[in-house]
Design a protein around this motif. Structure first.
Motif, PDB file in Angstrom:
ATOM      1  N   GLY A   1      -2.302   6.037  -6.721  1.00  0.00           N
ATOM      2  CA  GLY A   1      -1.719   4.704  -6.590  1.00  0.00           C
ATOM      3  C   GLY A   1      -1.487   4.329  -5.133  1.00  0.00           C
ATOM      4  O   GLY A   1      -1.898   3.257  -4.687  1.00  0.00           O
ATOM      5  N   TRP A   2      -0.832   5.229  -4.383  1.00  0.00           N
ATOM      6  CA  TRP A   2      -0.416   4.865  -3.035  1.00  0.00           C
ATOM      7  C   TRP A   2      -1.545   4.996  -2.014  1.00  0.00           C
ATOM      8  O   TRP A   2      -1.591   4.246  -1.052  1.00  0.00           O
ATOM      9  N   LYS A   3      -2.432   5.982  -2.200  1.00  0.00           N
ATOM     10  CA  LYS A   3      -3.409   6.233  -1.142  1.00  0.00           C
ATOM     11  C   LYS A   3      -4.765   5.600  -1.420  1.00  0.00           C
ATOM     12  O   LYS A   3      -5.565   5.449  -0.515  1.00  0.00           O
ATOM     13  N   VAL A   4      -5.050   5.260  -2.667  1.00  0.00           N
ATOM     14  CA  VAL A   4      -6.354   4.666  -2.963  1.00  0.00           C
ATOM     15  C   VAL A   4      -6.205   3.213  -3.418  1.00  0.00           C
ATOM     16  O   VAL A   4      -6.770   2.304  -2.827  1.00  0.00           O
ATOM     17  N   LEU A   5      -5.407   3.003  -4.486  1.00  0.00           N
ATOM     18  CA  LEU A   5      -5.381   1.677  -5.092  1.00  0.00           C
ATOM     19  C   LEU A   5      -4.763   0.622  -4.176  1.00  0.00           C
ATOM     20  O   LEU A   5      -5.313  -0.470  -4.026  1.00  0.00           O
ATOM     21  N   ILE A   6      -3.611   0.941  -3.557  1.00  0.00           N
ATOM     22  CA  ILE A   6      -2.951  -0.073  -2.721  1.00  0.00           C
ATOM     23  C   ILE A   6      -3.810  -0.428  -1.509  1.00  0.00           C
ATOM     24  O   ILE A   6      -4.031  -1.621  -1.243  1.00  0.00           O
ATOM     25  N   PRO A   7      -4.354   0.561  -0.761  1.00  0.00           N
ATOM     26  CA  PRO A   7      -5.249   0.169   0.347  1.00  0.00           C
ATOM     27  C   PRO A   7      -6.443  -0.645  -0.130  1.00  0.00           C
ATOM     28  O   PRO A   7      -6.801  -1.644   0.526  1.00  0.00           O
ATOM     29  N   LEU A   8      -7.043  -0.275  -1.259  1.00  0.00           N
ATOM     30  CA  LEU A   8      -8.186  -1.037  -1.763  1.00  0.00           C
ATOM     31  C   LEU A   8      -7.774  -2.469  -2.069  1.00  0.00           C
ATOM     32  O   LEU A   8      -8.479  -3.427  -1.729  1.00  0.00           O
ATOM     33  N   ALA A   9      -6.610  -2.623  -2.726  1.00  0.00           N
ATOM     34  CA  ALA A   9      -6.155  -3.968  -3.085  1.00  0.00           C
ATOM     35  C   ALA A   9      -5.883  -4.794  -1.827  1.00  0.00           C
ATOM     36  O   ALA A   9      -6.209  -5.985  -1.768  1.00  0.00           O
ATOM     37  N   LEU A  10      -5.293  -4.147  -0.794  1.00  0.00           N
ATOM     38  CA  LEU A  10      -5.020  -4.865   0.456  1.00  0.00           C
ATOM     39  C   LEU A  10      -6.334  -5.295   1.118  1.00  0.00           C
ATOM     40  O   LEU A  10      -6.463  -6.428   1.591  1.00  0.00           O
ATOM     41  N   LEU A  11      -7.299  -4.378   1.115  1.00  0.00           N
ATOM     42  CA  LEU A  11      -8.609  -4.703   1.677  1.00  0.00           C
ATOM     43  C   LEU A  11      -9.196  -5.914   0.962  1.00  0.00           C
ATOM     44  O   LEU A  11      -9.727  -6.842   1.593  1.00  0.00           O
ATOM     45  N   ASN A  12      -9.063  -5.906  -0.362  1.00  0.00           N
ATOM     46  CA  ASN A  12      -9.580  -7.007  -1.157  1.00  0.00           C
ATOM     47  C   ASN A  12      -8.945  -8.335  -0.754  1.00  0.00           C
ATOM     48  O   ASN A  12      -9.622  -9.356  -0.635  1.00  0.00           O
ATOM     49  N   ILE A  13      -7.613  -8.295  -0.510  1.00  0.00           N
ATOM     50  CA  ILE A  13      -6.920  -9.525  -0.125  1.00  0.00           C
ATOM     51  C   ILE A  13      -7.445 -10.027   1.217  1.00  0.00           C
ATOM     52  O   ILE A  13      -7.747 -11.220   1.386  1.00  0.00           O
ATOM     53  N   VAL A  14      -7.606  -9.104   2.175  1.00  0.00           N
ATOM     54  CA  VAL A  14      -8.063  -9.503   3.510  1.00  0.00           C
ATOM     55  C   VAL A  14      -9.465 -10.107   3.421  1.00  0.00           C
ATOM     56  O   VAL A  14      -9.730 -11.194   3.957  1.00  0.00           O
ATOM     57  N   VAL A  15     -10.358  -9.414   2.694  1.00  0.00           N
ATOM     58  CA  VAL A  15     -11.740  -9.901   2.577  1.00  0.00           C
ATOM     59  C   VAL A  15     -11.755 -11.270   1.894  1.00  0.00           C
ATOM     60  O   VAL A  15     -12.409 -12.211   2.362  1.00  0.00           O
ATOM     61  N   THR A  16     -10.988 -11.388   0.793  1.00  0.00           N
ATOM     62  CA  THR A  16     -10.933 -12.672   0.087  1.00  0.00           C
ATOM     63  C   THR A  16     -10.453 -13.777   1.009  1.00  0.00           C
ATOM     64  O   THR A  16     -11.005 -14.880   1.023  1.00  0.00           O
ATOM     65  N   GLY A  17      -9.419 -13.476   1.811  1.00  0.00           N
ATOM     66  CA  GLY A  17      -8.889 -14.462   2.732  1.00  0.00           C
ATOM     67  C   GLY A  17      -9.950 -14.925   3.726  1.00  0.00           C
ATOM     68  O   GLY A  17     -10.137 -16.121   3.931  1.00  0.00           O
ATOM     69  N   PHE A  18     -10.672 -13.948   4.325  1.00  0.00           N
ATOM     70  CA  PHE A  18     -11.722 -14.278   5.284  1.00  0.00           C
ATOM     71  C   PHE A  18     -12.793 -15.154   4.648  1.00  0.00           C
ATOM     72  O   PHE A  18     -13.174 -16.190   5.177  1.00  0.00           O
ATOM     73  N   VAL A  19     -13.254 -14.715   3.465  1.00  0.00           N
ATOM     74  CA  VAL A  19     -14.336 -15.449   2.792  1.00  0.00           C
ATOM     75  C   VAL A  19     -13.868 -16.873   2.498  1.00  0.00           C
ATOM     76  O   VAL A  19     -14.603 -17.840   2.684  1.00  0.00           O
ATOM     77  N   LYS A  20     -12.603 -16.984   2.058  1.00  0.00           N
ATOM     78  CA  LYS A  20     -12.101 -18.300   1.693  1.00  0.00           C
ATOM     79  C   LYS A  20     -11.982 -19.211   2.923  1.00  0.00           C
ATOM     80  O   LYS A  20     -12.221 -20.419   2.830  1.00  0.00           O
TER      81      LYS A  20
END
Lengths: 188, 318
Positions: free
Chosen positions: B296-315
């Motif tokens: 949860g803490w070392k894989v899922l949360i960083p992945l989710a944060l990465l997703n938010i950053v990428v989505t923000g950039f694309v948007k």
């Protein structure tokens, strides 16, 4: 009385009662549950104020995350009976006088309450734009700098928590990945 | 009055669904393990869930002597209420929703975080080692996946620009791919993993772990109270499958419109996800709880944060 006022008085009364319950309950698990119910009533007050985003976040963050950690600590410490602490002050009356004085001070302060000037978001505007959108627009445009500053302060707190937890772990030696240590880190 | 009728219909349909989800599960897992599953009660064993329900209803209700009675009674009710409250905000088809609120997604989060209290309190109130360990595990599980669950959906919120479940589906229909699972594949992956942990299903069924903890948090429950937990678990699965459908798989829209059954595609997608649940349960071994935490803490949360950053950039760029 309008429905809103009735709701407000209901929520306010219950919040006061539950808070009293939380500090007077003998069983600490019940105390935590009182606080849980209180958070839900606070969310109710936010709802009557058209602040539905705040209401949901109140429940998600405080009820969903913070109180779970409280409960975790209560379970880990496993207080079978209430904790008994010797009084800091000899006379209980002294505390009563202090609390009474504070209460009186608050009562007097009531008089100087006045409604502030009309903001950019009257109720109708918020209802039209929805609260979530209004909040986001204010936070990310006019209050962007304070928002970022708060974020930075929180980040410092998180990093500080991790550093403290790490240090404790290395003092214990071995540096094993125990469940307990990862919980404290999560908490930080 | 119409609202009450709608509520009763919804609850009735969902309870029927819960009963037959157990049948579906036993059949699916049975066939995966080269068995038949239930066959005896009624044709093809179709009356098995009804028989189970009647049996559970009439079983003796045992309460351990040293249990904390108030919380012991309250825990299964908290679980069930929290699970059922979610049903009100789920749009099953265009306009087919009990309460259209503009923070539907956050409401579901709030209620599902309440549900974990039922589990934790059941573990504590039973006053039994196995239950207590189950409750503790549930708490550690909550703090491991809940942040990832929330963050995984932020991408969807950003793309749809709304927290209203109906509007998320509508925005999805307008989007380039028609479903958010393609542009939000990272968020979808994190969501699916967190969804399994949220519903306490294999491979994250640590709080009940029958091979280690007897039945975990509901070890001491019997009869109707046990079945309340059971119902809450299956309704929770239904709710999470609905959220996955609404936020990532396009909700009620499908390749072609099915006349007279507006919720056809919604139901089909939900049953697909339910099958996925059962498939995983028949396939994967259970995680250890510290493994779940580091996941949860070392894989899922960083992945989710990465997703938010990428989505923000694309948007911002497009």
């Amino acid at each position: 009385m309008t429905v809103q006022q009735i709701l407000f008085f209901y929520f306010a009364t219950v919040i006061v009662l539950l808070s009293l319950g939380a500090v007077t309950m003998r069983n600490s698990v019940y105390s935590v549950l009182m606080v849980l119910a209180m958070f839900f009533h606070m969310a109710g007050i936010y709802l009557t104020l058209n602040a539905e985003f705040l209401a949901a976040v109140q429940v998600v963050v405080y009820a969903g995350a913070v109180l779970v950690l409280y409960l975790f600590v209560v379970f880990l410490v496993n207080l079978k009976q209430e904790a008994r602490i010797t009084r800091f002050v000899k006379h209980p009356a002294l505390g009563g006088v202090m609390a009474g004085a504070l209460f009186l001070m608050l009562l007097f302060a009531f008089g100087s309450f006045s409604l502030g000037p009309q903001g950019a978001w009257p109720v109708a505007a918020i209802e039209e734009a929805t609260f979530t959108r209004a909040l986001a627009m204010e936070l990310f445009t006019r209050y962007l700098l304070p928002f970022e500053v708060v974020g930075l302060i929180l980040l410092i707190a998180v990093v500080g928590g991790i550093v403290l937890a790490k240090r404790e772990e290395s003092q214990e030696g071995a540096g094993r990945e125990t469940a307990g240590s990862s919980i404290t880190r999560g908490e930080a | 009055m119409a609202l009450v009728v709608h509520m009763l219909i919804l609850v009735g349909v969902v309870l029927l669904h819960v009963a037959y989800a157990t049948y579906f599960e036993r059949k699916v897992i049975g066939h995966m393990q080269v068995r038949m599953g239930p066959t005896r009660v009624g044709p093809l064993g179709l009356l098995q869930p009804i028989a189970d329900g009647i049996k559970l209803f009439f079983k003796e209700d045992v309460i351990p002597g040293c249990a904390d009675r108030t919380l012991f009674y309250a825990a299964p009710i908290i679980c069930l209420v929290a699970a059922m409250a979610n049903l009100a905000v789920l749009p099953f088809a265009s306009g087919l929703v009990l309460a259209k609120i503009n923070i539907g997604l956050l409401f579901v989060f709030a209620m599902s975080s309440l549900a974990s209290y039922g589990v934790v309190l059941a573990g504590w109130a039973s006053n039994s080692k196995f239950s207590f360990l189950g409750g503790l595990r549930s708490m550690s599980q909550v703090i491991s996946y809940e942040i990832a669950l929330g963050l995984s959906l932020v991408g969807v919120m950003m793309m749809a620009g709304s927290l209203d479940l109906s509007e998320i589906v509508a925005a999805q229909q307008q989007s380039r791919f028609g479903i958010y699972a393609i542009p939000q594949f990272l968020g979808f992956f994190v969501f699916v993993v967190a969804m399994l942990a949220e519903t306490n299903r294999a491979p994250f069924d640590l709080p009940e772990a029958e091979s280690e903890l007897v039945a975990g948090y509901f070890t001491e429950y019997s009869g109707i109270r046990f079945s309340l937990f059971f119902m809450a678990e299956y309704i929770g699965m239904l709710v999470m499958a609905s959220i996955a459908t609404i936020c990532f798989l396009g909700g009620w829209s499908g390749p072609f419109a099915v006349p007279h059954v507006p919720f056809f595609w919604f139901a089909a997608k939900i049953y697909g996800i339910m099958f996925f649940y059962f498939w995983l349960r028949a396939t994967l071994p259970r995680y250890r709880y510290d493994q779940l935490m580091s996941l949860g803490w070392k894989v899922l949360i960083p992945l989710a944060l990465l997703n938010i950053v990428v989505t923000g950039f694309v948007k911002t760029i497009f």
